[in-house]
Scaffold this motif. Structure first.
Motif, PDB file in Angstrom:
ATOM      1  N   ALA A   6      10.747   6.172  -7.652  1.00  0.00           N
ATOM      2  CA  ALA A   6      10.627   5.880  -6.219  1.00  0.00           C
ATOM      3  C   ALA A   6      11.512   4.698  -5.819  1.00  0.00           C
ATOM      4  CB  ALA A   6       9.171   5.592  -5.858  1.00  0.00           C
ATOM      5  N   GLN A   7      11.748   3.805  -6.770  1.00  0.00           N
ATOM      6  CA  GLN A   7      12.564   2.617  -6.472  1.00  0.00           C
ATOM      7  C   GLN A   7      14.020   2.782  -6.902  1.00  0.00           C
ATOM      8  OE1 GLN A   7      10.585  -1.145  -7.751  1.00  0.00           O
ATOM      9  NE2 GLN A   7       8.836   0.162  -8.191  1.00  0.00           N
ATOM     10  N   TYR A  56       3.233   0.698  -6.387  1.00  0.00           N
ATOM     11  CA  TYR A  56       3.598   2.088  -6.047  1.00  0.00           C
ATOM     12  C   TYR A  56       2.370   2.860  -5.580  1.00  0.00           C
ATOM     13  CZ  TYR A  56       4.713   7.030  -6.949  1.00  0.00           C
ATOM     14  OH  TYR A  56       4.876   8.387  -6.832  1.00  0.00           O
ATOM     15  N   ILE A  57       2.538   3.538  -4.464  1.00  0.00           N
ATOM     16  CA  ILE A  57       1.532   4.495  -3.995  1.00  0.00           C
ATOM     17  C   ILE A  57       2.210   5.867  -3.997  1.00  0.00           C
ATOM     18  CG2 ILE A  57       0.121   5.232  -2.006  1.00  0.00           C
ATOM     19  CD1 ILE A  57      -1.054   2.708  -3.284  1.00  0.00           C
ATOM     20  N   ARG A  84       0.587   9.905  -0.458  1.00  0.00           N
ATOM     21  CA  ARG A  84      -0.442   9.028   0.102  1.00  0.00           C
ATOM     22  C   ARG A  84       0.125   7.795   0.806  1.00  0.00           C
ATOM     23  NH1 ARG A  84      -2.747  12.857  -1.549  1.00  0.00           N
ATOM     24  NH2 ARG A  84      -4.781  13.012  -2.567  1.00  0.00           N
ATOM     25  N   GLN A  85       1.468   7.670   0.815  1.00  0.00           N
ATOM     26  CA  GLN A  85       2.039   6.452   1.411  1.00  0.00           C
ATOM     27  C   GLN A  85       1.797   6.397   2.919  1.00  0.00           C
ATOM     28  OE1 GLN A  85       6.200   6.009   0.202  1.00  0.00           O
ATOM     29  NE2 GLN A  85       5.631   6.162  -1.963  1.00  0.00           N
ATOM     30  N   GLY A  89      -2.524   3.461   4.404  1.00  0.00           N
ATOM     31  CA  GLY A  89      -3.380   2.290   4.245  1.00  0.00           C
ATOM     32  C   GLY A  89      -3.868   2.044   2.814  1.00  0.00           C
ATOM     33  N   GLY A 102      -2.078   1.302   0.116  1.00  0.00           N
ATOM     34  CA  GLY A 102      -1.410   0.139  -0.461  1.00  0.00           C
ATOM     35  C   GLY A 102      -2.135  -1.142  -0.069  1.00  0.00           C
ATOM     36  N   LYS A 103      -2.535  -1.220   1.182  1.00  0.00           N
ATOM     37  CA  LYS A 103      -3.253  -2.407   1.671  1.00  0.00           C
ATOM     38  C   LYS A 103      -4.580  -2.557   0.929  1.00  0.00           C
ATOM     39  CE  LYS A 103      -4.491  -5.617   4.847  1.00  0.00           C
ATOM     40  NZ  LYS A 103      -5.387  -5.349   5.919  1.00  0.00           N
ATOM     41  N   ILE A 137       7.575 -12.317  -5.488  1.00  0.00           N
ATOM     42  CA  ILE A 137       7.727 -10.859  -5.530  1.00  0.00           C
ATOM     43  C   ILE A 137       9.029 -10.522  -6.255  1.00  0.00           C
ATOM     44  CG2 ILE A 137       7.563  -8.744  -4.151  1.00  0.00           C
ATOM     45  CD1 ILE A 137       5.358 -10.684  -3.361  1.00  0.00           C
ATOM     46  N   ARG A 148      12.081  -8.527  -7.083  1.00  0.00           N
ATOM     47  CA  ARG A 148      12.973  -7.508  -6.506  1.00  0.00           C
ATOM     48  C   ARG A 148      12.275  -6.566  -5.519  1.00  0.00           C
ATOM     49  NH1 ARG A 148      15.738  -6.239 -12.128  1.00  0.00           N
ATOM     50  NH2 ARG A 148      13.632  -6.895 -12.621  1.00  0.00           N
ATOM     51  N   PRO A 149      11.718  -7.091  -4.456  1.00  0.00           N
ATOM     52  CA  PRO A 149      10.984  -6.202  -3.536  1.00  0.00           C
ATOM     53  C   PRO A 149      11.884  -5.162  -2.873  1.00  0.00           C
ATOM     54  CG  PRO A 149      11.297  -8.370  -2.568  1.00  0.00           C
ATOM     55  CD  PRO A 149      11.754  -8.472  -3.977  1.00  0.00           C
ATOM     56  N   SER A 150      11.351  -3.965  -2.700  1.00  0.00           N
ATOM     57  CA  SER A 150      12.067  -2.922  -1.964  1.00  0.00           C
ATOM     58  C   SER A 150      11.923  -3.201  -0.464  1.00  0.00           C
ATOM     59  CB  SER A 150      11.471  -1.553  -2.302  1.00  0.00           C
ATOM     60  OG  SER A 150      10.131  -1.511  -1.854  1.00  0.00           O
ATOM     61  N   LYS A 185      10.605  -1.236   1.591  1.00  0.00           N
ATOM     62  CA  LYS A 185       9.246  -0.801   1.953  1.00  0.00           C
ATOM     63  C   LYS A 185       8.228  -1.905   1.685  1.00  0.00           C
ATOM     64  CE  LYS A 185      10.036   4.092   1.015  1.00  0.00           C
ATOM     65  NZ  LYS A 185       9.615   5.275   0.265  1.00  0.00           N
ATOM     66  N   HIS A 189       1.280  -6.463   7.050  1.00  0.00           N
ATOM     67  CA  HIS A 189      -0.119  -6.785   6.743  1.00  0.00           C
ATOM     68  C   HIS A 189      -0.395  -8.280   6.601  1.00  0.00           C
ATOM     69  CE1 HIS A 189      -1.110  -2.613   6.417  1.00  0.00           C
ATOM     70  NE2 HIS A 189      -0.285  -2.402   5.420  1.00  0.00           N
TER      71      HIS A 189
HETATM   72  N1  ACO Z   1       9.554   2.782   5.090  1.00  0.00           N
HETATM   73  C1  ACO Z   1       9.373   1.540   5.571  1.00  0.00           C
HETATM   74  N2  ACO Z   1       8.212   0.838   5.424  1.00  0.00           N
HETATM   75  C2  ACO Z   1       7.220   1.417   4.728  1.00  0.00           C
HETATM   76  C3  ACO Z   1       7.343   2.712   4.186  1.00  0.00           C
HETATM   77  C4  ACO Z   1       8.577   3.394   4.396  1.00  0.00           C
HETATM   78  N3  ACO Z   1       8.779   4.638   3.939  1.00  0.00           N
HETATM   79  N4  ACO Z   1       6.202   3.016   3.534  1.00  0.00           N
HETATM   80  C5  ACO Z   1       5.372   1.956   3.699  1.00  0.00           C
HETATM   81  N5  ACO Z   1       5.981   0.990   4.414  1.00  0.00           N
HETATM   82  C6  ACO Z   1       5.411  -0.310   4.835  1.00  0.00           C
HETATM   83  C7  ACO Z   1       5.416  -0.347   6.370  1.00  0.00           C
HETATM   84  O1  ACO Z   1       5.299  -1.690   6.779  1.00  0.00           O
HETATM   85  C8  ACO Z   1       4.143   0.401   6.686  1.00  0.00           C
HETATM   86  O2  ACO Z   1       3.676   0.182   7.998  1.00  0.00           O
HETATM   87  P1  ACO Z   1       4.085   1.259   9.154  1.00  0.00           P
HETATM   88  O3  ACO Z   1       3.701   2.596   8.609  1.00  0.00           O
HETATM   89  O4  ACO Z   1       3.283   0.804  10.328  1.00  0.00           O
HETATM   90  O5  ACO Z   1       5.572   1.107   9.314  1.00  0.00           O
HETATM   91  C9  ACO Z   1       3.205  -0.174   5.667  1.00  0.00           C
HETATM   92  O6  ACO Z   1       4.017  -0.370   4.474  1.00  0.00           O
HETATM   93  C10 ACO Z   1       2.066   0.769   5.388  1.00  0.00           C
HETATM   94  O7  ACO Z   1       1.069   0.100   4.678  1.00  0.00           O
HETATM   95  P2  ACO Z   1       0.179   0.917   3.639  1.00  0.00           P
HETATM   96  O8  ACO Z   1      -0.072   2.299   4.133  1.00  0.00           O
HETATM   97  O9  ACO Z   1      -0.987   0.065   3.280  1.00  0.00           O
HETATM   98  O10 ACO Z   1       1.206   0.954   2.408  1.00  0.00           O
HETATM   99  P3  ACO Z   1       1.485   2.133   1.370  1.00  0.00           P
HETATM  100  O11 ACO Z   1       0.206   2.780   0.954  1.00  0.00           O
HETATM  101  O12 ACO Z   1       2.577   3.006   1.867  1.00  0.00           O
HETATM  102  O13 ACO Z   1       2.034   1.277   0.116  1.00  0.00           O
HETATM  103  C11 ACO Z   1       4.143   0.722  -0.918  1.00  0.00           C
HETATM  104  C12 ACO Z   1       3.165   0.443   0.242  1.00  0.00           C
HETATM  105  C13 ACO Z   1       3.455   0.414  -2.252  1.00  0.00           C
HETATM  106  C14 ACO Z   1       5.368  -0.197  -0.752  1.00  0.00           C
HETATM  107  C15 ACO Z   1       4.543   2.220  -0.880  1.00  0.00           C
HETATM  108  O14 ACO Z   1       5.187   2.502   0.337  1.00  0.00           O
HETATM  109  C16 ACO Z   1       5.442   2.676  -2.015  1.00  0.00           C
HETATM  110  O15 ACO Z   1       4.956   3.029  -3.080  1.00  0.00           O
HETATM  111  N6  ACO Z   1       6.761   2.680  -1.805  1.00  0.00           N
HETATM  112  C17 ACO Z   1       7.700   3.198  -2.797  1.00  0.00           C
HETATM  113  C18 ACO Z   1       7.804   2.282  -4.002  1.00  0.00           C
HETATM  114  C19 ACO Z   1       8.174   0.868  -3.622  1.00  0.00           C
HETATM  115  O16 ACO Z   1       9.090   0.616  -2.855  1.00  0.00           O
HETATM  116  N7  ACO Z   1       7.425  -0.099  -4.225  1.00  0.00           N
HETATM  117  C20 ACO Z   1       7.698  -1.509  -4.124  1.00  0.00           C
HETATM  118  C21 ACO Z   1       8.738  -1.848  -5.149  1.00  0.00           C
HETATM  119  S1  ACO Z   1       9.124  -3.570  -5.321  1.00  0.00           S
HETATM  120  C22 ACO Z   1       7.919  -4.230  -6.349  1.00  0.00           C
HETATM  121  O17 ACO Z   1       7.074  -3.516  -6.776  1.00  0.00           O
HETATM  122  C23 ACO Z   1       7.904  -5.695  -6.713  1.00  0.00           C
END
Ligand code: ACO
Length: 194
Positions: free
Chosen positions: A56-57, A122-123, A127-128, A131, A133-134, A153, A155-157, A159, A167
Motif C-alpha cells: 500500500a505504501q 495500515y487499514i 475499510r479505509q 474511521g 484508523g482513528k 512519525i 516516513r509518513p505517507s 494519507k 483527527h
Molecule cells: N487519501 C488522502 N487521505 C486519506 C486517504 C486517502 N486515500 N485515506 C485516509 N486518509 C486520511 C484523510 O484525512 C481521511 O479523512 P477524509 O476521508 O475526511 O479525507 C482520514 O485519513 C480518514 O480517517 P480514518 O478513516 O480514521 O483513517 P483510515 O481508516 O483510512 O486509516 C490510514 C488511515 C492508516 C493512513 C489508511 O488510509 C491506510 O492504510 N493508508 C494506506 C497505507 C498508509 O499510507 N499508511 C501510512 C504509512 S506511513 C507510516 O506508517 C509511518
C-alpha cells in the motif's frame, strides 16, 4: 484479509496488542502445543498484513514482520480484527516503538530523545476512510498513555499526514534531516512526561 485458520480463537477482542512473544495479551493457551500453534498463526498474520502495508505504501520491503517483532523488545503491534461469522478478518495494523533519535527543535538545535514512534500503520483497502484508523490510533494512544504530538512519525505517507491533520490538527512540522516527522508540541509533550 482472511486466513486459512480461525483467527477468532486467537484474538478475543477486536484490537489486540502483540509484543515479542507474538501472542495477544488476552490469549490464554491451554497447553504448550496450543501456544506454539497460536504463535505460528500470529507470525503468519503479521507477515501477511506487513506485506500488504508495504504494498500500500509502495515499499519493496515490509516494515513489519514477525521476525523483527520477535527480536525487538521496544516494538509492539496493534492488530485490528473483525468477526465475520467465519474465520474472521484482519483489517488493520499499527506498529509503534521507542527509538533513540537526534532531532532538531524549532530553533535548529539538535536534541537527543528516546521517542515513541509510529513505524507502520495500515487499514485494509476495503475499510479505509471509514474511521477504523482513528479507532485503532486512539486505542494505542490510550493504552500507551501518549499524546499525538509526542510521537515521531517514520516516513509518513500523504494519507497519514492527512489523517494526523484531520483527527489531531497536527500541521506544524518541525523540519528534520532524517525520515521522521515531528510536530510542534513534540518537545513540550516529551518534557511533560519526564
Ligand atoms: N487519501 C488522502 N487521505 C486519506 C486517504 C486517502 N486515500 N485515506 C485516509 N486518509 C486520511 C484523510 O484525512 C481521511 O479523512 P477524509 O476521508 O475526511 O479525507 C482520514 O485519513 C480518514 O480517517 P480514518 O478513516 O480514521 O483513517 P483510515 O481508516 O483510512 O486509516 C490510514 C488511515 C492508516 C493512513 C489508511 O488510509 C491506510 O492504510 N493508508 C494506506 C497505507 C498508509 O499510507 N499508511 C501510512 C504509512 S506511513 C507510516 O506508517 C509511518
Amino acid at each position: 484479509m482472511e486466513f486459512r485458520f480461525n483467527i477468532n480463537k486467537i484474538f478475543k477482542n477486536n484490537i489486540s496488542r502483540v509484543g515479542n512473544s507474538l501472542l495477544p495479551a488476552a490469549f490464554i493457551a491451554p497447553d504448550r502445543r496450543s501456544a506454539l500453534d497460536a504463535t505460528a498463526y500470529v507470525a503468519e498474520i503479521i507477515n501477511s498484513i506487513g506485506q500488504a502495508s508495504a504494498a500500500a505504501q509502495g515499499l519493496n520491503q515490509a516494515v513489519t514482520s514477525s521476525d523483527r517483532l520477535r527480536n525487538c523488545d521496544e516494538q509492539v503491534v496493534y492488530l485490528m480484527t473483525e468477526d465475520n461469522g467465519k474465520n474472521g478478518l484482519v483489517v488493520g495494523l499499527l506498529k509503534i516503538g521507542r527509538k533513540s533519535l537526534y532531532v532538531f527543535d524549532k530553533f535548529g538545535d539538535t536534541k537527543h530523545v528516546l521517542a515513541p514512534c509510529v513505524l507502520d500503520f495500515y487499514i485494509h483497502e476495503t475499510r479505509q476512510r471509514a474511521g477504523l484508523g482513528k479507532v485503532l490510533f486512539e486505542y494505542m494512544l490510550e493504552y500507551e498513555n501518549l499524546l499525538p504530538e509526542q510521537l515521531a512519525i517514520d516516513r509518513p505517507s500523504e494519507k497519514l499526514l492527512s489523517f494526523l491533520k484531520k483527527h489531531y490538527a497536527l500541521t506544524e512540522k518541525i523540519p528534520q534531516m532524517n525520515n521522521f516527522v515531528i510536530y510542534d508540541g513534540f518537545f513540550t509533550a516529551q518534557d511533560s512526561q519526564r
